[in-house]
Design a protein around this motif. Structure first.
Motif, PDB file in Angstrom:
ATOM      1  N   ASP A 145     -14.308  28.956  12.540  1.00  0.00           N
ATOM      2  CA  ASP A 145     -13.651  27.888  13.138  1.00  0.00           C
ATOM      3  C   ASP A 145     -13.639  28.201  14.857  1.00  0.00           C
ATOM      4  N   GLY A 146     -14.644  28.708  15.227  1.00  0.00           N
ATOM      5  CA  GLY A 146     -14.925  28.814  16.459  1.00  0.00           C
ATOM      6  C   GLY A 146     -13.886  29.618  17.439  1.00  0.00           C
ATOM      7  N   THR A 147     -13.017  30.253  16.896  1.00  0.00           N
ATOM      8  CA  THR A 147     -11.770  30.866  17.663  1.00  0.00           C
ATOM      9  C   THR A 147     -12.140  32.083  18.302  1.00  0.00           C
ATOM     10  N   GLY A 156     -14.683  27.158  20.440  1.00  0.00           N
ATOM     11  CA  GLY A 156     -14.780  25.933  19.503  1.00  0.00           C
ATOM     12  C   GLY A 156     -15.887  26.147  18.292  1.00  0.00           C
ATOM     13  N   PRO A 157     -15.877  25.581  17.253  1.00  0.00           N
ATOM     14  CA  PRO A 157     -16.867  25.748  16.336  1.00  0.00           C
ATOM     15  C   PRO A 157     -18.158  25.095  16.902  1.00  0.00           C
ATOM     16  N   VAL A 158     -18.230  23.918  17.541  1.00  0.00           N
ATOM     17  CA  VAL A 158     -19.564  23.432  17.986  1.00  0.00           C
ATOM     18  C   VAL A 158     -20.359  24.298  18.893  1.00  0.00           C
ATOM     19  N   ALA A 159     -19.480  24.898  19.705  1.00  0.00           N
ATOM     20  CA  ALA A 159     -20.166  25.560  20.976  1.00  0.00           C
ATOM     21  C   ALA A 159     -20.844  26.946  20.322  1.00  0.00           C
ATOM     22  N   GLY A 160     -19.921  27.214  19.163  1.00  0.00           N
ATOM     23  CA  GLY A 160     -20.342  28.378  18.363  1.00  0.00           C
ATOM     24  C   GLY A 160     -21.628  28.214  17.257  1.00  0.00           C
ATOM     25  N   MET A 161     -21.731  26.901  17.187  1.00  0.00           N
ATOM     26  CA  MET A 161     -22.917  26.678  16.274  1.00  0.00           C
ATOM     27  C   MET A 161     -24.164  27.431  16.759  1.00  0.00           C
ATOM     28  N   PRO A 162     -24.747  27.842  17.668  1.00  0.00           N
ATOM     29  CA  PRO A 162     -25.821  28.597  18.040  1.00  0.00           C
ATOM     30  C   PRO A 162     -25.944  30.001  17.399  1.00  0.00           C
ATOM     31  N   VAL A 163     -24.797  30.467  17.471  1.00  0.00           N
ATOM     32  CA  VAL A 163     -24.567  31.662  16.727  1.00  0.00           C
ATOM     33  C   VAL A 163     -24.597  31.700  15.273  1.00  0.00           C
ATOM     34  N   MET A 164     -23.954  30.527  14.649  1.00  0.00           N
ATOM     35  CA  MET A 164     -23.901  30.386  13.194  1.00  0.00           C
ATOM     36  C   MET A 164     -25.219  30.287  12.790  1.00  0.00           C
ATOM     37  N   GLY A 179     -28.576  30.483   4.445  1.00  0.00           N
ATOM     38  CA  GLY A 179     -27.358  30.494   5.232  1.00  0.00           C
ATOM     39  C   GLY A 179     -27.121  28.933   5.594  1.00  0.00           C
ATOM     40  N   ILE A 180     -25.799  28.362   5.373  1.00  0.00           N
ATOM     41  CA  ILE A 180     -25.482  26.987   5.712  1.00  0.00           C
ATOM     42  C   ILE A 180     -24.384  27.094   6.828  1.00  0.00           C
ATOM     43  N   PRO A 181     -24.514  26.741   7.841  1.00  0.00           N
ATOM     44  CA  PRO A 181     -23.052  26.688   9.131  1.00  0.00           C
ATOM     45  C   PRO A 181     -22.108  25.628   8.441  1.00  0.00           C
ATOM     46  N   ILE A 182     -20.905  26.281   8.517  1.00  0.00           N
ATOM     47  CA  ILE A 182     -19.814  25.290   8.099  1.00  0.00           C
ATOM     48  C   ILE A 182     -18.885  25.444   9.228  1.00  0.00           C
ATOM     49  N   LEU A 183     -18.886  24.242  10.050  1.00  0.00           N
ATOM     50  CA  LEU A 183     -17.898  24.148  11.227  1.00  0.00           C
ATOM     51  C   LEU A 183     -16.610  23.611  11.038  1.00  0.00           C
ATOM     52  N   LEU A 184     -15.594  24.471  11.007  1.00  0.00           N
ATOM     53  CA  LEU A 184     -14.267  23.902  10.783  1.00  0.00           C
ATOM     54  C   LEU A 184     -13.392  23.797  11.709  1.00  0.00           C
ATOM     55  N   ASN A 185     -12.978  22.343  11.986  1.00  0.00           N
ATOM     56  CA  ASN A 185     -11.892  21.898  13.170  1.00  0.00           C
ATOM     57  C   ASN A 185     -10.591  22.047  12.855  1.00  0.00           C
ATOM     58  N   THR A 186     -10.293  23.475  11.966  1.00  0.00           N
ATOM     59  CA  THR A 186      -9.070  23.894  11.889  1.00  0.00           C
ATOM     60  C   THR A 186      -8.953  25.371  11.785  1.00  0.00           C
ATOM     61  N   SER A 187      -7.886  26.016  12.135  1.00  0.00           N
ATOM     62  CA  SER A 187      -7.734  27.286  11.986  1.00  0.00           C
ATOM     63  C   SER A 187      -6.551  27.827  11.169  1.00  0.00           C
ATOM     64  N   ASP A 190      -3.826  27.726   5.655  1.00  0.00           N
ATOM     65  CA  ASP A 190      -3.886  26.855   4.386  1.00  0.00           C
ATOM     66  C   ASP A 190      -4.829  26.092   4.530  1.00  0.00           C
ATOM     67  N   GLU A 191      -5.164  25.198   5.469  1.00  0.00           N
ATOM     68  CA  GLU A 191      -6.159  24.192   5.525  1.00  0.00           C
ATOM     69  C   GLU A 191      -7.434  24.762   5.465  1.00  0.00           C
ATOM     70  N   VAL A 192      -7.864  26.036   5.925  1.00  0.00           N
ATOM     71  CA  VAL A 192      -9.290  26.734   5.917  1.00  0.00           C
ATOM     72  C   VAL A 192      -9.428  27.189   4.657  1.00  0.00           C
ATOM     73  N   VAL A 193      -8.451  27.688   3.938  1.00  0.00           N
ATOM     74  CA  VAL A 193      -8.457  28.057   2.452  1.00  0.00           C
ATOM     75  C   VAL A 193      -8.601  27.085   1.504  1.00  0.00           C
ATOM     76  N   ALA A 194      -7.847  25.948   1.661  1.00  0.00           N
ATOM     77  CA  ALA A 194      -8.032  24.769   0.988  1.00  0.00           C
ATOM     78  C   ALA A 194      -9.720  24.111   0.923  1.00  0.00           C
ATOM     79  N   THR A 195      -9.829  24.108   2.279  1.00  0.00           N
ATOM     80  CA  THR A 195     -11.415  23.546   2.576  1.00  0.00           C
ATOM     81  C   THR A 195     -12.432  24.439   1.780  1.00  0.00           C
ATOM     82  N   VAL A 196     -12.297  25.654   2.121  1.00  0.00           N
ATOM     83  CA  VAL A 196     -13.405  26.539   1.652  1.00  0.00           C
ATOM     84  C   VAL A 196     -13.263  26.496   0.026  1.00  0.00           C
ATOM     85  N   LYS A 197     -12.158  26.690  -0.567  1.00  0.00           N
ATOM     86  CA  LYS A 197     -12.062  26.345  -1.721  1.00  0.00           C
ATOM     87  C   LYS A 197     -12.710  24.951  -2.453  1.00  0.00           C
TER      88      LYS A 197
END
Ligand SMILES: NC(=O)c1ccc[n+]([C@@H]2O[C@H](COP(=O)([O-])OP(=O)(O)OC[C@H]3O[C@@H](n4cnc5c(N)ncnc54)[C@H](O)[C@@H]3O)[C@@H](O)[C@H]2O)c1
Ligand SMILES: O=C(O)C[C@H](O)C(=O)O
Ligand SMILES: [Mg+2]
Length: 438
Positions: A145-147, A156-164, A179-187, A190-197
């Protein structure tokens, strides 16, 4: 002035007479520039052009080095300063490539429709077959989530993409995993768990990366409980594995008995709490910690750690000190106690540079470039995927740490990340322990 160490390349022309390059190297060395790769681009009758990579501390530092080289005279001249690291990122570091080549209509029919429909039906009838007829079981989502991107913070997750993308490169090269980077725009947990699920069926495992504390703890716990594929927060457990291995090796080399030592952890966030928990699980009796955040302190207490009042007190009290605060230069040389083992693990810049800690009296010192979770996560996931493990357990993590210790050459603190044996050995240990636990 940037406080991040950075790498630049100098394109330097020198007369084609022996000894001139030595003058350039001396000028860089005198100013404490750190020379990396040297590539000779052209050797002419009159002059030679080289591309030299150097690590500097700041723009000013780089400028001083360039001026010093130009001041040598004798036709020695810096033609250009380039940013090789930025260039290497043009277009990104990863791409999805097909494993199947289409050269004929027959190939097209095999890879795609109509042939593929039968494979779909095979999987529909027996979902287990997806393990054999798709790439799912060899693919890991790298979720952020880039935090807490390195020690750069919440960028933020987009700025963190080079690390991913970097983690994806390491997965591929050290463990043969996609390895597939997944950038989440929520921290929001509940939303992270639901999205990953919702997306987890595309993957054989989930690597949580650079997700800050405290939300990382709840997210990992819930995903581990709710998914039947391996989930691991790298900054917690990947780091803890490599740190345990480094501490064991450092103790061996300095004749320090870990179980008799007082260990101190500065920074009790994602990495620091997991390191403390793993060291206590391994048998450290006195595990102390400091953090400026009261919630982090409460978590450490809950897990059985002792809280000290200040970094100064921790530095005075502890035989082994580990730091993961993200704060460059937090440990001052005057705080170092004679004979201490100091692992200052923040990236990109450590709490104290190893050379400074050693000069101040430390028996052993390393930073986050050396003690890095790159030594852990590729092999941990390779082993877990090979064993078709449903989770990554503590015994698997301790097995990974011991495999890193066994892969370390005498005199070294940890193996070199480019040593393929370390990743293979970690994978074998993790797979074996996962199978034993079934
Ligand atoms: N070498 C590695 O493999 C590795 C792996 C993971 C993290 N890290 C590094 O560790 C650092 C922290 O990462 P994280 O994911 O744990 O982040 P985090 O934000 O979860 O934790 C940082 C903790 O440090 C504390 N802190 C910050 N400044 C402090 C200070 N002045 N005094 C006391 N406590 C302070 C914060 O309150 C927080 O609890 C980053 O720089 C990261 O690069 C290194
Ligand atoms: O990515 C790294 O180099 C290590 C680690 O995951 C970090 O966050 O610093
Ligand atoms: Mg990280």
């Amino acid at each position: 002035m940037s406080d991040i160490q950075f790498i630049r390349n100098l394109i330097i022309e020198t007369p084609s007479v022996p000894g001139n390059f030595a003058k350039v190297a001396a000028a860089i060395g005198e100013l404490k520039g750190d020379i990396g790769d040297i590539q000779t681009i052209k050797v002419g009758t009159l002059s030679t052009i080289r591309d030299i990579s150097i690590q500097c501390q700041s723009e000013e530092h780089l400028h001083t080095i360039v001026q010093a080289i130009n001041a040598i005279g004798n036709g020695i001249h810096v033609h250009a300063v380039t940013d090789d690291v930025l260039q290497a990122h043009e277009g990104g570091k990863i791409q999805m490539k097909s494993r199947f080549e289409i050269r004929s209509l027959g190939d097209l029919r095999r890879a795609y429709t109509p042939g593929v429909a039968n494979v779909c039906k095979v999987i529909q009838e027996d979902p287990e077959q997806a393990k054999y007829f798709t790439g799912i079981s060899n693919t890991v989502a790298i979720v952020t989530d880039g935090t807490a991107i390195l020690g750069l913070g919440n960028i933020g997750p987009v700025a963190g993409m080079p690390v991913m993308e970097g983690k994806s490169v390491l997965f591929d090269q050290f463990a043969g995993i996609s390895g597939i980077p997944i950038l989440l725009n929520t921290s929001d947990p509940d939303e992270v768990v639901a999205t990953v699920k919702h997306i987890h069926q595309s993957f054989g495992g989930i690597l949580l990366e650079d997700i800050g504390s405290p939300h990382c703890f709840e997210i990992e716990e819930r995903l581990k409980a709710e998914l039947d594929i391996p989930v691991m927060h790298d900054d917690q457990h990947g780091t803890a594995v490599v740190t345990l291995a480094s501490v064991l090796n450092a103790c061996k080399q300095t004749d320090v008995e870990l179980s008799q030592s007082v260990v101190g952890q500065i920074g009790l966030g994602a990495a620091g709490l997991a390191i403390s928990r793993m060291l206590m699980a391994y048998g450290v009796k006195e595990m102390c910690g400091v953090d400026r955040n009261p919630d982090a302190i409460e978590r450490m207490k809950k897990h059985g750690g002792t809280i000290l009042n200040s970094i100064e007190e921790l530095m005075e009290t502890c035989d082994i000190v580990i730091a993961t605060t993200g704060v460059e230069g937090l440990i001052k040389p005057e705080m170092v106690r004679e004979g201490q083992i100091i692992l200052a693990l923040s990236n990109p810049n450590a709490e104290i540079k190893p050379e400074v800690a050693l000069k101040a009296g430390a028996a052993y010192a390393a930073d986050g470039r050396q003690v890095n979770n790159v030594l852990g996560f590729p092999g941990i996931f390779r082993g877990a995927l090979n064993a078709q493990a449903k989770e990554i357990t503590y015994p698997m993590l301790i097995g990974a740490a011991l495999a890193i210790v066994d892969s370390t050459k005498p005199g070294d603190l940890v193996p070199h990340p480019l040593d393929p044996n370390v990743h293979a050995n970690v994978a074998i240990a993790v797979e074996r322990i996962a199978n034993e636990g079934k």
